[in-house]
Motif scaffolding. Structure first.
Motif, PDB file in Angstrom:
ATOM      1  N   PHE A   1       0.860  -1.187   0.000  1.00 14.14           N
ATOM      2  CA  PHE A   1       0.000   0.000   0.000  1.00 14.14           C
ATOM      3  C   PHE A   1       0.892   1.231   0.000  1.00 14.14           C
ATOM      4  O   PHE A   1       1.822   1.335   0.802  1.00 14.14           O
ATOM      5  CB  PHE A   1      -0.909   0.005   1.229  1.00 14.14           C
ATOM      6  N   HIS A   2       0.604   2.171  -0.906  1.00 16.97           N
ATOM      7  CA  HIS A   2       1.419   3.374  -1.061  1.00 16.97           C
ATOM      8  C   HIS A   2       0.613   4.590  -0.592  1.00 16.97           C
ATOM      9  O   HIS A   2      -0.179   5.158  -1.367  1.00 16.97           O
ATOM     10  CB  HIS A   2       1.853   3.533  -2.515  1.00 16.97           C
ATOM     11  N   PRO A   3       0.783   5.006   0.673  1.00 18.56           N
ATOM     12  CA  PRO A   3       0.004   6.149   1.182  1.00 18.56           C
ATOM     13  C   PRO A   3       0.243   7.431   0.396  1.00 18.56           C
ATOM     14  O   PRO A   3      -0.645   8.294   0.328  1.00 18.56           O
ATOM     15  CB  PRO A   3       0.490   6.290   2.630  1.00 18.56           C
ATOM     16  N   GLY A   4       1.429   7.588  -0.196  1.00 16.03           N
ATOM     17  CA  GLY A   4       1.723   8.791  -0.960  1.00 16.03           C
ATOM     18  C   GLY A   4       0.792   8.967  -2.154  1.00 16.03           C
ATOM     19  O   GLY A   4       0.454  10.098  -2.531  1.00 16.03           O
ATOM     20  N   VAL A   5       0.375   7.844  -2.736  1.00 11.01           N
ATOM     21  CA  VAL A   5      -0.571   7.919  -3.851  1.00 11.01           C
ATOM     22  C   VAL A   5      -1.898   8.501  -3.373  1.00 11.01           C
ATOM     23  O   VAL A   5      -2.519   9.338  -4.049  1.00 11.01           O
ATOM     24  CB  VAL A   5      -0.779   6.523  -4.472  1.00 11.01           C
ATOM     25  N   VAL A   6      -2.334   8.082  -2.190  1.00 14.43           N
ATOM     26  CA  VAL A   6      -3.585   8.588  -1.614  1.00 14.43           C
ATOM     27  C   VAL A   6      -3.469  10.085  -1.321  1.00 14.43           C
ATOM     28  O   VAL A   6      -4.398  10.860  -1.585  1.00 14.43           O
ATOM     29  CB  VAL A   6      -3.942   7.801  -0.342  1.00 14.43           C
ATOM     30  N   LEU A   7      -2.320  10.510  -0.806  1.00 16.81           N
ATOM     31  CA  LEU A   7      -2.107  11.938  -0.550  1.00 16.81           C
ATOM     32  C   LEU A   7      -2.155  12.733  -1.846  1.00 16.81           C
ATOM     33  O   LEU A   7      -2.746  13.825  -1.903  1.00 16.81           O
ATOM     34  CB  LEU A   7      -0.770  12.154   0.156  1.00 16.81           C
ATOM     35  N   ALA A   8      -1.529  12.200  -2.897  1.00 10.14           N
ATOM     36  CA  ALA A   8      -1.526  12.903  -4.183  1.00 10.14           C
ATOM     37  C   ALA A   8      -2.940  12.962  -4.763  1.00 10.14           C
ATOM     38  O   ALA A   8      -3.343  14.007  -5.314  1.00 10.14           O
ATOM     39  CB  ALA A   8      -0.581  12.200  -5.154  1.00 10.14           C
TER      40      ALA A   8
ATOM     41  N   GLY B   1       4.693   1.173   0.834  1.00  8.23           N
ATOM     42  CA  GLY B   1       5.689   1.627  -0.130  1.00  8.23           C
ATOM     43  C   GLY B   1       5.759   3.138  -0.146  1.00  8.23           C
ATOM     44  O   GLY B   1       4.944   3.824   0.480  1.00  8.23           O
ATOM     45  N   GLY B   2       6.729   3.666  -0.877  1.00  4.06           N
ATOM     46  CA  GLY B   2       6.968   5.105  -0.870  1.00  4.06           C
ATOM     47  C   GLY B   2       6.605   5.825  -2.147  1.00  4.06           C
ATOM     48  O   GLY B   2       6.999   6.983  -2.328  1.00  4.06           O
ATOM     49  N   ASP B   3       5.846   5.197  -3.029  1.00  4.52           N
ATOM     50  CA  ASP B   3       5.493   5.842  -4.297  1.00  4.52           C
ATOM     51  C   ASP B   3       4.385   6.880  -4.093  1.00  4.52           C
ATOM     52  O   ASP B   3       3.555   6.766  -3.188  1.00  4.52           O
ATOM     53  CB  ASP B   3       5.019   4.809  -5.319  1.00  4.52           C
ATOM     54  N   TYR B   4       4.372   7.862  -4.994  1.00  4.19           N
ATOM     55  CA  TYR B   4       3.322   8.888  -5.002  1.00  4.19           C
ATOM     56  C   TYR B   4       2.465   8.820  -6.264  1.00  4.19           C
ATOM     57  O   TYR B   4       1.516   9.580  -6.396  1.00  4.19           O
ATOM     58  CB  TYR B   4       3.945  10.279  -4.874  1.00  4.19           C
ATOM     59  N   ARG B   5       2.806   7.932  -7.173  1.00  3.15           N
ATOM     60  CA  ARG B   5       2.051   7.785  -8.413  1.00  3.15           C
ATOM     61  C   ARG B   5       1.790   6.305  -8.661  1.00  3.15           C
ATOM     62  O   ARG B   5       2.499   5.437  -8.157  1.00  3.15           O
ATOM     63  CB  ARG B   5       2.811   8.408  -9.582  1.00  3.15           C
ATOM     64  N   GLY B   6       0.771   6.015  -9.450  1.00  2.00           N
ATOM     65  CA  GLY B   6       0.404   4.637  -9.719  1.00  2.00           C
ATOM     66  C   GLY B   6      -0.773   4.210  -8.864  1.00  2.00           C
ATOM     67  O   GLY B   6      -1.510   5.042  -8.312  1.00  2.00           O
ATOM     68  N   GLU B   7      -0.968   2.908  -8.732  1.00  2.00           N
ATOM     69  CA  GLU B   7      -2.044   2.372  -7.916  1.00  2.00           C
ATOM     70  C   GLU B   7      -1.655   2.420  -6.441  1.00  2.00           C
ATOM     71  O   GLU B   7      -0.517   2.120  -6.084  1.00  2.00           O
ATOM     72  CB  GLU B   7      -2.345   0.929  -8.318  1.00  2.00           C
ATOM     73  N   ALA B   8      -2.609   2.782  -5.601  1.00  2.00           N
ATOM     74  CA  ALA B   8      -2.321   2.841  -4.169  1.00  2.00           C
ATOM     75  C   ALA B   8      -2.104   1.455  -3.580  1.00  2.00           C
ATOM     76  O   ALA B   8      -1.213   1.247  -2.753  1.00  2.00           O
ATOM     77  CB  ALA B   8      -3.443   3.568  -3.437  1.00  2.00           C
ATOM     78  N   LEU B   9      -2.908   0.489  -3.978  1.00  2.00           N
ATOM     79  CA  LEU B   9      -2.824  -0.874  -3.451  1.00  2.00           C
ATOM     80  C   LEU B   9      -2.446  -1.817  -4.583  1.00  2.00           C
ATOM     81  O   LEU B   9      -3.105  -1.856  -5.626  1.00  2.00           O
ATOM     82  CB  LEU B   9      -4.169  -1.284  -2.851  1.00  2.00           C
TER      83      LEU B   9
ATOM     84  N   PRO C   1       4.870  18.492 -15.145  1.00  2.00           N
ATOM     85  CA  PRO C   1       4.553  17.575 -16.262  1.00  2.00           C
ATOM     86  C   PRO C   1       5.475  16.365 -16.360  1.00  2.00           C
ATOM     87  O   PRO C   1       5.085  15.324 -16.888  1.00  2.00           O
ATOM     88  CB  PRO C   1       4.678  18.473 -17.486  1.00  2.00           C
ATOM     89  N   SER C   2       6.693  16.481 -15.838  1.00  2.00           N
ATOM     90  CA  SER C   2       7.629  15.346 -15.908  1.00  2.00           C
ATOM     91  C   SER C   2       7.432  14.354 -14.770  1.00  2.00           C
ATOM     92  O   SER C   2       8.095  13.307 -14.722  1.00  2.00           O
ATOM     93  CB  SER C   2       9.068  15.857 -15.884  1.00  2.00           C
ATOM     94  N   GLY C   3       6.518  14.659 -13.845  1.00  3.40           N
ATOM     95  CA  GLY C   3       6.268  13.766 -12.720  1.00  3.40           C
ATOM     96  C   GLY C   3       7.062  14.091 -11.478  1.00  3.40           C
ATOM     97  O   GLY C   3       6.977  13.372 -10.477  1.00  3.40           O
ATOM     98  N   ARG C   4       7.799  15.177 -11.486  1.00  4.14           N
ATOM     99  CA  ARG C   4       8.584  15.584 -10.325  1.00  4.14           C
ATOM    100  C   ARG C   4       7.699  16.328  -9.341  1.00  4.14           C
ATOM    101  O   ARG C   4       6.883  17.168  -9.721  1.00  4.14           O
ATOM    102  CB  ARG C   4       9.741  16.476 -10.772  1.00  4.14           C
ATOM    103  N   ILE C   5       7.865  16.024  -8.042  1.00  8.55           N
ATOM    104  CA  ILE C   5       7.080  16.706  -7.012  1.00  8.55           C
ATOM    105  C   ILE C   5       7.533  18.167  -6.914  1.00  8.55           C
ATOM    106  O   ILE C   5       8.721  18.455  -6.747  1.00  8.55           O
ATOM    107  CB  ILE C   5       7.233  16.017  -5.645  1.00  8.55           C
ATOM    108  N   VAL C   6       6.575  19.086  -7.028  1.00  6.53           N
ATOM    109  CA  VAL C   6       6.888  20.512  -6.955  1.00  6.53           C
ATOM    110  C   VAL C   6       6.223  21.181  -5.752  1.00  6.53           C
ATOM    111  O   VAL C   6       6.591  22.299  -5.393  1.00  6.53           O
ATOM    112  CB  VAL C   6       6.459  21.237  -8.250  1.00  6.53           C
ATOM    113  N   GLU C   7       5.271  20.512  -5.146  1.00  5.74           N
ATOM    114  CA  GLU C   7       4.588  21.095  -3.983  1.00  5.74           C
ATOM    115  C   GLU C   7       4.012  19.964  -3.141  1.00  5.74           C
ATOM    116  O   GLU C   7       3.477  18.989  -3.676  1.00  5.74           O
ATOM    117  CB  GLU C   7       3.466  22.030  -4.447  1.00  5.74           C
ATOM    118  N   TRP C   8       4.125  20.098  -1.837  1.00  8.63           N
ATOM    119  CA  TRP C   8       3.522  19.087  -0.964  1.00  8.63           C
ATOM    120  C   TRP C   8       3.092  19.707   0.355  1.00  8.63           C
ATOM    121  O   TRP C   8       3.736  20.626   0.862  1.00  8.63           O
ATOM    122  CB  TRP C   8       4.488  17.929  -0.706  1.00  8.63           C
TER     123      TRP C   8
END
Length: 279
Positions: A54-61, A150-158, A70-77
Motif C-alpha cells: 500500500f502506497h500512502p503517498g498515492v492517496v495523498l496525491a 511503499g513510498g510511491d506517489y504515483r500509480g495504484e495505491a494498493l 509535467p515530468s512527474g517531479r514533485i513541486v509542492e507538498w
C-alpha cells in the motif's frame, strides 16, 4: 526480504547460521574455554510475509496534498510519507495546517474502514507521544497482516507485492510476528531459565552484567536477573560503561561492514586448532 519468512530460502539460511554457531561452540570447547565463556544469540526483529503493498503517498496525491510538474517531479507538498515497511509516518509540511491535517485524517480513516483494508490502524499524535515514536509525525499508519507500505506517489495505491519483496518488518513491536529471539548459554547463565517475552532494551544490561561491568543504562533498561546465576545478579565494581558512549560508537551514516564467510571462519578455526584466546 526477497523471499519472506518460512520460505525454503529462509530455512536454508537458518541452517547455515546454525552450522556456524556449532563451529563456534566446538571451537570454544576444544580451546578449553567453556567455563569462562558466555554465548548470546540475539535477533533484532521478527518478519511478516508480504502479499500486498500500500502506497500512502498515492492517496495523498489523489487528495491534492502532493502536486507534480509535467515530468512527474514533485513541486509542492502539504503532507508526505516516511515509510518503514510495516508502518509509515505521515508528516505535514506545516504542522499548523489544520485543513491538511483533517484531510489526512479523513482519507486514511476511510481506507481503514474498508473491507480487507491494508491499514490495521491510524494512530494520532497524542498516542504516538505515549508510545515514544515519531515525534514529528501528525499520524502514524500501521499495516494489516501480510501488507507493507511503499513510498510511491504515483500509480495504484494498493498493489500485489513485488516478486523480490516477500517479507518485511517495521510494524509496532506488540505484533507477535515482530518478536525477536534471545538465547543465552554458558558462564553465569541460569540453566533452564525461560521467559515468554522480554524487553529488547533489557538485553544490553543483561550482557553487561555477564561481562562484570555496570552499564549506566536508562531507567527503563534493566538486567534480566531471571536468566542469571545468583553470582551475577549483583553488579561488579570492576568497570563501568556509559550507555551514551555505546550509542555514539557508530555514526548514524555508517554502513554495516561486509565480511565473507571465509573471513568469518578463520578466527574460529585458529581458536579450535591452536587453543588461542578469543580475539
Amino acid at each position: 526480504h526477497r523471499t519472506g519468512p518460512h520460505s525454503k530460502e529462509a530455512y536454508a539460511e537458518l541452517e547455515k547460521q546454525d552450522a556456524r554457531i556449532g563451529r563456534i561452540l566446538e571451537a570454544i570447547r576444544r580451546a578449553g574455554l567453556e567455563a569462562r565463556t558466555s554465548v548470546a544469540i540475539v535477533s533484532d526483529h521478527g518478519f511478516m510475509p508480504v502479499e500486498r503493498e500500500f502506497h500512502p503517498g498515492v492517496v495523498l496525491a489523489q487528495a491534492g496534498l502532493v502536486k507534480f510538474d509535467p515530468s512527474g517531479r514533485i513541486v509542492e507538498w502539504r503532507a508526505a510519507v516516511w515509510s518503514n515497511g510495516g508502518s509509515a509516518a505521515i508528516l505535514l509540511r506545516d504542522p499548523s495546517d489544520e485543513v491538511a491535517r483533517e484531510t489526512v485524517r479523513r482519507i486514511f480513516d476511510d481506507w481503514a474502514r474498508r473491507p480487507g483494508s491494508p491499514l490495521l490502524r491510524v494512530i494520532e499524535a497524542p498516542e504516538l507521544e505515549r508510545l515514544g515514536a515519531a515525534p514529528t509525525a501528525a499520524f502514524f499508519l500501521e499495516a494489516s497482516d501480510f501488507c507493507a507500505f511503499g513510498g510511491d506517489y504515483r500509480g495504484e495505491a494498493l498493489r500485489p507485492a513485488r516478486p523480490n519483496y516477500r517479507g518485511t518488518h517495521g510494524y509496532l513491536p506488540d505484533r507477535p510476528q515482530m518478536f525477536a529471539s534471545f538465547i543465552l548459554w554458558g558462564r553465569g547463565v541460569r540453566r533452564g531459565a525461560r521467559a515468554p517475552v522480554v524487553n529488547m532494551t533489557d538485553i544490553a544490561p543483561t550482557l553487561a552484567r555477564l561481562l562484570g561491568v555496570e552499564l549506566r543504562a536508562p531507567a527503563y533498561s534493566r538486567p534480566i536477573t531471571a536468566f542469571l546465576e545468583p553470582s551475577h545478579v549483583e553488579p561488579s565494581d570492576r568497570a563501568r560503561v556509559s550507555s551514551v558512549g555505546v550509542l555514539m560508537a557508530q555514526p548514524a551514516s555508517a554502513q554495516p561492514r561486509r565480511i565473507s564467510s571465509a573471513a568469518m571462519d578463520r578466527p574460529f578455526r585458529r581458536l579450535g586448532e591452536n587453543g588461542a584466546k578469543l580475539p
